[in-house]
Design a protein around this motif. Structure first.
Motif, PDB file in Angstrom:
ATOM      1  N   LEU A   6       3.175   6.123  -6.779  1.00  0.00           N
ATOM      2  CA  LEU A   6       4.706   6.326  -7.307  1.00  0.00           C
ATOM      3  C   LEU A   6       4.987   7.651  -7.044  1.00  0.00           C
ATOM      4  O   LEU A   6       4.292   8.671  -7.044  1.00  0.00           O
ATOM      5  N   LYS A   7       6.279   7.957  -6.978  1.00  0.00           N
ATOM      6  CA  LYS A   7       7.034   9.104  -6.710  1.00  0.00           C
ATOM      7  C   LYS A   7       7.956   9.322  -8.028  1.00  0.00           C
ATOM      8  O   LYS A   7       8.593   8.382  -8.626  1.00  0.00           O
ATOM      9  N   PRO A   8       8.343  10.675  -8.108  1.00  0.00           N
ATOM     10  CA  PRO A   8       9.428  10.806  -9.065  1.00  0.00           C
ATOM     11  C   PRO A   8      10.794  10.069  -8.856  1.00  0.00           C
ATOM     12  O   PRO A   8      11.500   9.728  -9.784  1.00  0.00           O
ATOM     13  N   GLU A   9      11.198   9.879  -7.794  1.00  0.00           N
ATOM     14  CA  GLU A   9      12.375   9.374  -7.407  1.00  0.00           C
ATOM     15  C   GLU A   9      12.301   7.740  -7.631  1.00  0.00           C
ATOM     16  O   GLU A   9      13.166   7.070  -7.400  1.00  0.00           O
ATOM     17  N   ASP A  10      10.996   7.389  -8.071  1.00  0.00           N
ATOM     18  CA  ASP A  10      11.039   5.823  -8.376  1.00  0.00           C
ATOM     19  C   ASP A  10      11.368   5.596  -9.826  1.00  0.00           C
ATOM     20  O   ASP A  10      11.332   4.464 -10.290  1.00  0.00           O
ATOM     21  N   SER A  11      11.588   6.728 -10.825  1.00  0.00           N
ATOM     22  CA  SER A  11      11.640   6.647 -11.787  1.00  0.00           C
ATOM     23  C   SER A  11      13.111   6.004 -12.069  1.00  0.00           C
ATOM     24  O   SER A  11      14.204   6.378 -11.530  1.00  0.00           O
ATOM     25  N   ALA A  12      13.186   5.161 -12.967  1.00  0.00           N
ATOM     26  CA  ALA A  12      14.305   4.112 -13.359  1.00  0.00           C
ATOM     27  C   ALA A  12      14.097   3.083 -14.531  1.00  0.00           C
ATOM     28  O   ALA A  12      13.029   2.869 -14.873  1.00  0.00           O
ATOM     29  N   VAL A  13      15.037   2.479 -14.874  1.00  0.00           N
ATOM     30  CA  VAL A  13      14.981   1.294 -15.733  1.00  0.00           C
ATOM     31  C   VAL A  13      14.825   0.246 -14.470  1.00  0.00           C
ATOM     32  O   VAL A  13      15.517  -0.310 -13.626  1.00  0.00           O
ATOM     33  N   TYR A  14      13.639  -0.708 -14.652  1.00  0.00           N
ATOM     34  CA  TYR A  14      13.429  -1.769 -13.946  1.00  0.00           C
ATOM     35  C   TYR A  14      13.683  -3.100 -14.517  1.00  0.00           C
ATOM     36  O   TYR A  14      13.410  -3.230 -15.431  1.00  0.00           O
ATOM     37  N   TYR A  15      14.548  -3.876 -13.741  1.00  0.00           N
ATOM     38  CA  TYR A  15      14.940  -5.005 -14.406  1.00  0.00           C
ATOM     39  C   TYR A  15      14.329  -6.174 -13.587  1.00  0.00           C
ATOM     40  O   TYR A  15      14.517  -6.249 -12.258  1.00  0.00           O
ATOM     41  N   CYS A  16      13.739  -7.367 -14.359  1.00  0.00           N
ATOM     42  CA  CYS A  16      13.576  -8.692 -13.820  1.00  0.00           C
ATOM     43  C   CYS A  16      14.805  -9.286 -13.421  1.00  0.00           C
ATOM     44  O   CYS A  16      15.469  -9.460 -14.217  1.00  0.00           O
ATOM     45  N   ALA A  17      14.829 -10.143 -12.215  1.00  0.00           N
ATOM     46  CA  ALA A  17      16.042 -11.013 -11.942  1.00  0.00           C
ATOM     47  C   ALA A  17      15.206 -12.412 -11.487  1.00  0.00           C
ATOM     48  O   ALA A  17      14.350 -12.509 -11.076  1.00  0.00           O
ATOM     49  N   ALA A  18      15.802 -13.374 -11.949  1.00  0.00           N
ATOM     50  CA  ALA A  18      15.632 -14.781 -11.381  1.00  0.00           C
ATOM     51  C   ALA A  18      16.897 -15.400 -10.986  1.00  0.00           C
ATOM     52  O   ALA A  18      18.168 -15.136 -11.491  1.00  0.00           O
ATOM     53  N   ASN A  19      17.064 -16.049  -9.666  1.00  0.00           N
ATOM     54  CA  ASN A  19      18.195 -16.680  -9.112  1.00  0.00           C
ATOM     55  C   ASN A  19      18.312 -18.149  -9.651  1.00  0.00           C
ATOM     56  O   ASN A  19      17.320 -18.866  -9.842  1.00  0.00           O
ATOM     57  N   ARG A  20      19.718 -18.079 -10.074  1.00  0.00           N
ATOM     58  CA  ARG A  20      20.027 -19.512 -10.692  1.00  0.00           C
ATOM     59  C   ARG A  20      19.889 -20.670  -9.847  1.00  0.00           C
ATOM     60  O   ARG A  20      19.747 -21.796  -9.975  1.00  0.00           O
ATOM     61  N   ASP A  21      20.120 -20.103  -8.400  1.00  0.00           N
ATOM     62  CA  ASP A  21      20.103 -21.231  -7.426  1.00  0.00           C
ATOM     63  C   ASP A  21      18.782 -21.416  -6.759  1.00  0.00           C
ATOM     64  O   ASP A  21      18.243 -20.557  -6.436  1.00  0.00           O
ATOM     65  N   GLN A  22      18.645 -22.708  -6.749  1.00  0.00           N
ATOM     66  CA  GLN A  22      17.208 -23.293  -6.212  1.00  0.00           C
ATOM     67  C   GLN A  22      17.304 -22.857  -4.916  1.00  0.00           C
ATOM     68  O   GLN A  22      18.287 -23.067  -3.933  1.00  0.00           O
ATOM     69  N   TYR A  23      16.131 -22.296  -4.327  1.00  0.00           N
ATOM     70  CA  TYR A  23      15.842 -22.244  -3.086  1.00  0.00           C
ATOM     71  C   TYR A  23      16.724 -21.225  -2.021  1.00  0.00           C
ATOM     72  O   TYR A  23      17.191 -21.229  -1.171  1.00  0.00           O
ATOM     73  N   SER A  24      17.573 -20.033  -3.157  1.00  0.00           N
ATOM     74  CA  SER A  24      18.273 -19.120  -2.248  1.00  0.00           C
ATOM     75  C   SER A  24      17.813 -17.950  -2.453  1.00  0.00           C
ATOM     76  O   SER A  24      17.200 -17.372  -3.450  1.00  0.00           O
ATOM     77  N   SER A  25      17.962 -17.207  -1.430  1.00  0.00           N
ATOM     78  CA  SER A  25      17.674 -15.792  -1.615  1.00  0.00           C
ATOM     79  C   SER A  25      18.702 -14.854  -1.405  1.00  0.00           C
ATOM     80  O   SER A  25      18.443 -13.833  -1.334  1.00  0.00           O
ATOM     81  N   THR A  26      19.910 -15.482  -1.688  1.00  0.00           N
ATOM     82  CA  THR A  26      20.905 -14.580  -1.756  1.00  0.00           C
ATOM     83  C   THR A  26      21.083 -14.072  -3.306  1.00  0.00           C
ATOM     84  O   THR A  26      20.929 -14.740  -4.295  1.00  0.00           O
ATOM     85  N   TRP A  27      21.394 -12.874  -3.784  1.00  0.00           N
ATOM     86  CA  TRP A  27      21.693 -12.284  -4.805  1.00  0.00           C
ATOM     87  C   TRP A  27      22.849 -11.806  -4.945  1.00  0.00           C
ATOM     88  O   TRP A  27      23.541 -10.849  -4.210  1.00  0.00           O
ATOM     89  N   ASN A  28      23.479 -12.158  -6.260  1.00  0.00           N
ATOM     90  CA  ASN A  28      24.872 -11.546  -6.660  1.00  0.00           C
ATOM     91  C   ASN A  28      24.893 -11.571  -7.947  1.00  0.00           C
ATOM     92  O   ASN A  28      24.188 -12.285  -8.843  1.00  0.00           O
ATOM     93  N   GLY A  29      25.771 -11.058  -8.884  1.00  0.00           N
ATOM     94  CA  GLY A  29      26.051 -10.945 -10.031  1.00  0.00           C
ATOM     95  C   GLY A  29      26.201 -12.114 -10.836  1.00  0.00           C
ATOM     96  O   GLY A  29      25.780 -12.488 -12.033  1.00  0.00           O
ATOM     97  N   ARG A  30      26.606 -13.193 -10.123  1.00  0.00           N
ATOM     98  CA  ARG A  30      27.220 -14.304 -10.724  1.00  0.00           C
ATOM     99  C   ARG A  30      26.209 -15.490 -10.860  1.00  0.00           C
ATOM    100  O   ARG A  30      25.779 -16.437 -11.600  1.00  0.00           O
ATOM    101  N   ASN A  31      24.851 -15.321  -9.846  1.00  0.00           N
ATOM    102  CA  ASN A  31      23.924 -16.419  -9.676  1.00  0.00           C
ATOM    103  C   ASN A  31      22.378 -15.449 -10.196  1.00  0.00           C
ATOM    104  O   ASN A  31      21.220 -16.239  -9.787  1.00  0.00           O
TER     105      ASN A  31
END
Length: 124
Positions: free
Chosen positions: A86-111
């Motif tokens: 780990l490096k100091p520039e890795d410092s942040a709040v880390y958020y877990c995300a789950a895609n609402r769409d099955q079998y989709s690798s596209t991420w956007n705020g709505r899904n």
């Protein structure tokens, strides 16, 4: 009601390691991509890593390749992020995300379902 709960954040010295976990509840995500994003103060939320529904394919931002590893356990409805060197520039709040769409690798705020975030601080 879907919930994503992150654990494992904290304070670590540069060169150290942390393992983040994200446990999902309310529905199963075994057919959905999951991922990790991070947001430093005053900056936008950035993609860190994602893993496809089967766990066979992973994507990483360039700055963490070779240091971070994303994995998942569909039986536990959980995704992990192992962070090494780990490096100091890795410092942040880390958020877990789950895609609402099955079998989709596209991420956007709505899904995207989001966790509440966990703080990672790397001291120099």
């Amino acid at each position: 009601q879907v919930q994503l709960v992150e654990t494992g954040g904290g304070l670590v010295q540069a060169g150290g390691s942390l393992r983040l976990s994200c446990a999902a509840s309310g529905r199963t995500f075994s057919s959905n991509d999951m991922g990790w994003f991070r947001q430093a103060p005053g900056k936008e939320r950035d993609f860190v890593a994602s893993i496809n529904w089967s766990g066979e394919t992973q994507y990483y931002r360039n700055s963490v390749k070779g240091r971070f590893t994303i994995s998942r356990d569909n039986a536990k409805n959980t995704v992990y992020l192992q962070m090494n060197s780990l490096k100091p520039e890795d410092s942040a709040v880390y958020y877990c995300a789950a895609n609402r769409d099955q079998y989709s690798s596209t991420w956007n705020g709505r899904n995207t379902y989001w966790g509440q975030g966990t703080q990672v601080t790397v001291s120099s």
